[in-house]
Design an enzyme around this catalytic site. Structure first.
Site, PDB file in Angstrom:
ATOM      1  N   ARG A 192       3.939  15.534  13.324  1.00 13.27           N
ATOM      2  CA  ARG A 192       4.945  14.808  12.159  1.00 13.27           C
ATOM      3  C   ARG A 192       4.725  15.616  10.963  1.00 13.27           C
ATOM      4  O   ARG A 192       4.537  16.787  10.840  1.00 13.27           O
ATOM      5  CB  ARG A 192       3.833  13.492  12.202  1.00 13.27           C
ATOM      6  CG  ARG A 192       2.845  13.633  11.844  1.00 13.27           C
ATOM      7  CD  ARG A 192       1.957  12.268  11.525  1.00 13.27           C
ATOM      8  NE  ARG A 192       0.543  12.485  11.553  1.00 13.27           N
ATOM      9  CZ  ARG A 192      -0.220  12.067  12.298  1.00 13.27           C
ATOM     10  NH1 ARG A 192       0.141  11.757  13.586  1.00 13.27           N
ATOM     11  NH2 ARG A 192      -1.605  12.199  12.166  1.00 13.27           N
ATOM     12  N   ASP A 193       5.599  14.834   9.743  1.00 11.03           N
ATOM     13  CA  ASP A 193       5.438  15.358   8.576  1.00 11.03           C
ATOM     14  C   ASP A 193       6.300  16.831   8.367  1.00 11.03           C
ATOM     15  O   ASP A 193       5.653  17.794   7.855  1.00 11.03           O
ATOM     16  CB  ASP A 193       3.753  15.760   8.156  1.00 11.03           C
ATOM     17  CG  ASP A 193       3.094  14.549   8.094  1.00 11.03           C
ATOM     18  OD1 ASP A 193       3.470  13.348   8.363  1.00 11.03           O
ATOM     19  OD2 ASP A 193       1.993  14.768   8.391  1.00 11.03           O
ATOM     20  N   SER A 251       5.782  10.583   6.983  1.00  9.35           N
ATOM     21  CA  SER A 251       6.035  11.466   5.773  1.00  9.35           C
ATOM     22  C   SER A 251       7.253  12.669   6.406  1.00  9.35           C
ATOM     23  O   SER A 251       6.907  12.898   7.609  1.00  9.35           O
ATOM     24  CB  SER A 251       4.704  12.050   5.561  1.00  9.35           C
ATOM     25  OG  SER A 251       3.946  11.159   5.054  1.00  9.35           O
ATOM     26  N   LEU A 294       0.854  -1.126   0.123  1.00 11.96           N
ATOM     27  CA  LEU A 294      -0.009   0.012  -0.003  1.00 11.96           C
ATOM     28  C   LEU A 294       0.712   1.261   0.198  1.00 11.96           C
ATOM     29  O   LEU A 294       1.697   1.470   0.718  1.00 11.96           O
ATOM     30  CB  LEU A 294      -0.988   0.081   1.066  1.00 11.96           C
ATOM     31  CG  LEU A 294      -1.795   1.294   1.610  1.00 11.96           C
ATOM     32  CD1 LEU A 294      -3.040   0.896   2.230  1.00 11.96           C
ATOM     33  CD2 LEU A 294      -0.932   2.040   2.403  1.00 11.96           C
ATOM     34  N   GLN A 321       5.262   6.871   0.902  1.00 11.81           N
ATOM     35  CA  GLN A 321       4.947   6.239   1.958  1.00 11.81           C
ATOM     36  C   GLN A 321       4.442   4.761   1.486  1.00 11.81           C
ATOM     37  O   GLN A 321       3.613   4.637   0.479  1.00 11.81           O
ATOM     38  CB  GLN A 321       3.868   6.615   2.797  1.00 11.81           C
ATOM     39  CG  GLN A 321       4.174   8.077   3.686  1.00 11.81           C
ATOM     40  CD  GLN A 321       4.814   7.667   4.803  1.00 11.81           C
ATOM     41  OE1 GLN A 321       4.106   7.121   5.856  1.00 11.81           O
ATOM     42  NE2 GLN A 321       6.291   7.848   4.809  1.00 11.81           N
ATOM     43  N   GLU A 378      -2.617  17.601   8.873  1.00 11.18           N
ATOM     44  CA  GLU A 378      -1.421  16.977   8.628  1.00 11.18           C
ATOM     45  C   GLU A 378      -0.867  17.627   7.432  1.00 11.18           C
ATOM     46  O   GLU A 378      -1.224  18.326   6.627  1.00 11.18           O
ATOM     47  CB  GLU A 378      -2.003  15.372   8.255  1.00 11.18           C
ATOM     48  CG  GLU A 378      -2.470  14.592   9.290  1.00 11.18           C
ATOM     49  CD  GLU A 378      -2.888  13.356   8.818  1.00 11.18           C
ATOM     50  OE1 GLU A 378      -3.581  12.954   7.922  1.00 11.18           O
ATOM     51  OE2 GLU A 378      -2.464  12.302   9.717  1.00 11.18           O
ATOM     52  N   ASN A 384       0.827   5.709   0.285  1.00 13.28           N
ATOM     53  CA  ASN A 384       0.161   6.696   0.312  1.00 13.28           C
ATOM     54  C   ASN A 384       0.853   8.048   0.173  1.00 13.28           C
ATOM     55  O   ASN A 384       1.372   8.308  -0.808  1.00 13.28           O
ATOM     56  CB  ASN A 384      -0.529   6.716   1.848  1.00 13.28           C
ATOM     57  CG  ASN A 384       0.190   6.454   2.996  1.00 13.28           C
ATOM     58  OD1 ASN A 384       0.943   5.527   3.255  1.00 13.28           O
ATOM     59  ND2 ASN A 384       0.268   7.401   4.090  1.00 13.28           N
ATOM     60  N   ASP A 385       1.104   8.882   1.089  1.00 10.87           N
ATOM     61  CA  ASP A 385       1.767  10.335   0.570  1.00 10.87           C
ATOM     62  C   ASP A 385       2.974  10.189  -0.008  1.00 10.87           C
ATOM     63  O   ASP A 385       3.877   9.499   0.211  1.00 10.87           O
ATOM     64  CB  ASP A 385       2.115  11.000   2.049  1.00 10.87           C
ATOM     65  CG  ASP A 385       1.170  11.017   3.246  1.00 10.87           C
ATOM     66  OD1 ASP A 385      -0.043  10.305   3.082  1.00 10.87           O
ATOM     67  OD2 ASP A 385       1.315  11.560   4.092  1.00 10.87           O
TER      68      ASP A 385
HETATM   69  C1  FRU Z   1      -1.183  11.479   5.880  1.00 15.88           C
HETATM   70  C2  FRU Z   1      -0.370  10.562   7.082  1.00 15.88           C
HETATM   71  C3  FRU Z   1       0.626  11.483   7.567  1.00 15.88           C
HETATM   72  C4  FRU Z   1       1.653  10.497   8.399  1.00 15.88           C
HETATM   73  C5  FRU Z   1       1.467   9.418   7.256  1.00 15.88           C
HETATM   74  C6  FRU Z   1       1.728   7.969   7.692  1.00 15.88           C
HETATM   75  O1  FRU Z   1      -1.764  10.536   5.013  1.00 15.88           O
HETATM   76  O2  FRU Z   1      -1.400  10.290   7.922  1.00 15.88           O
HETATM   77  O3  FRU Z   1       0.360  12.398   8.602  1.00 15.88           O
HETATM   78  O4  FRU Z   1       2.811  10.879   8.277  1.00 15.88           O
HETATM   79  O5  FRU Z   1       0.214   9.710   6.412  1.00 15.88           O
HETATM   80  O6  FRU Z   1       1.763   6.930   6.722  1.00 15.88           O
END
Ligand code: FRU
Length: 483
Positions: free
Chosen positions: A161-162, A102, A39, A58, A215, A41-42
């Site tokens: 985070r991020d 992230s 999977l 991610q 986020e 994501n970001d």
């Molecule tokens: C956004 C998020 C970020 C985090 C990441 C974890 O989609 O929740 O805030 O760093 O995904 O995968």
């Protein structure tokens, strides 16, 4: 070290990527980045160094769940040819054992530096969030360097985070996603000083009560001003706004650094009106500002049936951002024109639906010229018996995206305001499981995931009483993975 952590074997995982990438499936996208298993994501760590764009994302290589987050990495010189994706960063020590979350990247003395969040879940249920520095090495791994920020500032929870790196007036800054102890989302600003990273405060905006968490903050600096992007969670749905579970959008204005404040020239505006868009990242490359989003939504796993085949999600096309008369426009990067193959042009009255046969990988640019009596435009993308329908109501200046006639995956409606005078302009890309729309030269965009049951080429129909449709449609080639 737990067994799970020992399981991250870069060589074995990279080899599996090579094997799986060659496998065919009608739901494999041809010109959207995705990983062949697990999977994603970001998008993370977007930057440009010595002629190459770096795109990290991610990635859970172990399955289609939001766990074990690593960073996958691809490089490209032109957004068409890519170096084969590889595993770059994975949970490996006590400061990121439950995920390398992230973060962003920048170039320093020829090196790609990354900042990311180490996520740790303790046995007593507490969460640790460590902001970490890393450097991309020639062997394709990110080497951990020092800890940047060891804990959230007082008054904020561990939802911290991020890190997003930027420079302004010769000082280095990080924006962090944060949450107050009173459960309000905030963007937090840190500045680099002689003694390390110093907390300068939350960025004051007019949005005091605007969701429980923000986020993925980003900052872009245009000649005309600043763009502060973030992803609020917990906003109540409105008729024409905030229709997804979580939102991604921006404030346009001016960032003051000390004390941190953002003087916004307007409301928080969503970046994408589709069903499947979240956690975008943007970066500057010379004069260009480029944004890539995650074409997905958290906590909606059941809406993405590739899950049963072992992979999930994709990134959006890279979009160039520009500001014209105080408005943000998003357009697909010009480099993508290199994917164009044979084209067909059409120019017809649309009282009777105009029918255009497409291929599974297609770009379409069209204009519906509205006549004095045109009240509605209806476009449909049919995949056999299934359909995605777009209806534009001229009087209400309202666009509706209707996914209810698709059988698999997410369905539902999205509605948004779209200003059109006498020409409805639409530019869109159809890939195996994604359609990306750009309306009115990029004044609005919408990302829609679709999972047609049958591997049939789509058919576009456009109907507008008293209107006329002119356009061009191109068959598109695929991204090319090298090495
Ligand atoms: C956004 C998020 C970020 C985090 C990441 C974890 O989609 O929740 O805030 O760093 O995904 O995968």
């Amino acid at each position: 070290m737990s067994n799970e952590m020992q399981g991250f074997n870069k060589e074995a995982i990279d080899k599996k990527i090579g094997l799986e990438l060659t496998k065919q499936h009608p739901w494999r996208n041809k010109f959207h980045l995705e990983m062949p298993f697990g999977l994603i994501n970001d998008p993370n760590g977007l930057c440009f160094n010595e002629g190459l764009y770096h795109i990290f994302m991610q990635w859970n290589p172990w399955g289609c769940e939001h766990k074990h987050k690593c960073w996958a990495h691809v490089q490209t010189r032109d957004f068409v040819h890519y170096k084969r994706p590889e595993l770059a960063l994975w949970p490996a020590d006590a400061w990121d054992k439950d995920g390398c979350y992230s973060g962003s990247a920048w170039v320093q003395e020829g090196n790609v530096q990354v900042a990311y969040t180490g996520n740790v879940k303790y046995e007593d249920g507490r969460r640790g969030s460590f902001q970490r520095l890393g450097r991309l090495l020639p062997d394709g791994t990110v080497q951990r360097e020092k800890l940047l920020i060891a804990a959230p500032p007082p008054g904020y929870t561990a939802h911290f985070r991020d890190p997003y790196y930027f420079k302004k007036e010769d000082r280095e800054y990080l924006l962090l996603a944060g949450q107050t102890e009173g459960l309000q989302g905030r963007v937090l600003l840190y500045g680099k000083g002689a003694g390390g990273w110093e907390f300068l405060g939350p960025v004051k905006t007019g949005l005091a009560d605007f969701g429980y968490m923000w986020e993925c903050p980003n900052l872009l600096q245009f000649a005309e001003g600043d763009l502060l992007l973030f992803c609020p969670q917990g906003l109540p749905e409105e008729p024409y706004r905030f229709q997804n579970l979580y939102q991604s959008g921006y404030l346009w204005g001016s960032l003051q650094l000390n004390p941190p404040a953002f003087e916004a020239a307007g409301d928080f505006t969503e970046l994408d009106q589709g069903f499947d868009f979240y956690a975008p990242q943007a970066f500057a490359q010379g004069e260009r500002n480029i944004l890539i989003g995650w074409a997905g939504m958290p906590e909606k796993e059941a809406e993405y049936p590739t899950r049963e085949w072992g992979w999930m999600h994709a990134l959006t096309l890279p979009r160039q951002l520009s500001l014209r008369e105080g408005r943000l426009y998003q357009e697909p990067l010009q480099e993508l024109e290199a994917l164009r193959g044979p084209s067909v042009t059409f120019a017809e009255a649309a009282a009777v639906p105009v029918v255009v046969k497409l291929n599974r990988a297609q770009e379409v640019q069209l204009e519906v010229q509205l006549g004095p009596n045109t009240v509605q435009v209806e476009l449909a993308l049919a995949f056999g018996a299934e359909k995605l329908v777009l209806v534009y109501d001229r009087k209400q200046q309202l666009m509706t995206l209707d996914r209810r006639q698709m059988h698999l995956g997410g369905q539902g409606l999205r509605r948004f305001k779209l200003q059109v005078d006498d020409r409805l302009k639409l530019h869109f890309f159809v890939d195996a499981t994604l359609v990306e729309f750009f309306f009115q030269d990029g004044a609005k965009a919408a990302t829609v995931a679709l999972f047609p049951e049958e591997a049939v080429p789509p058919v576009l129909t456009v109907a507008a009483e008293g209107g006329r449709v002119v356009g061009t449609s191109w068959s598109l080639g695929s991204f090319i993975y090298e090495g």
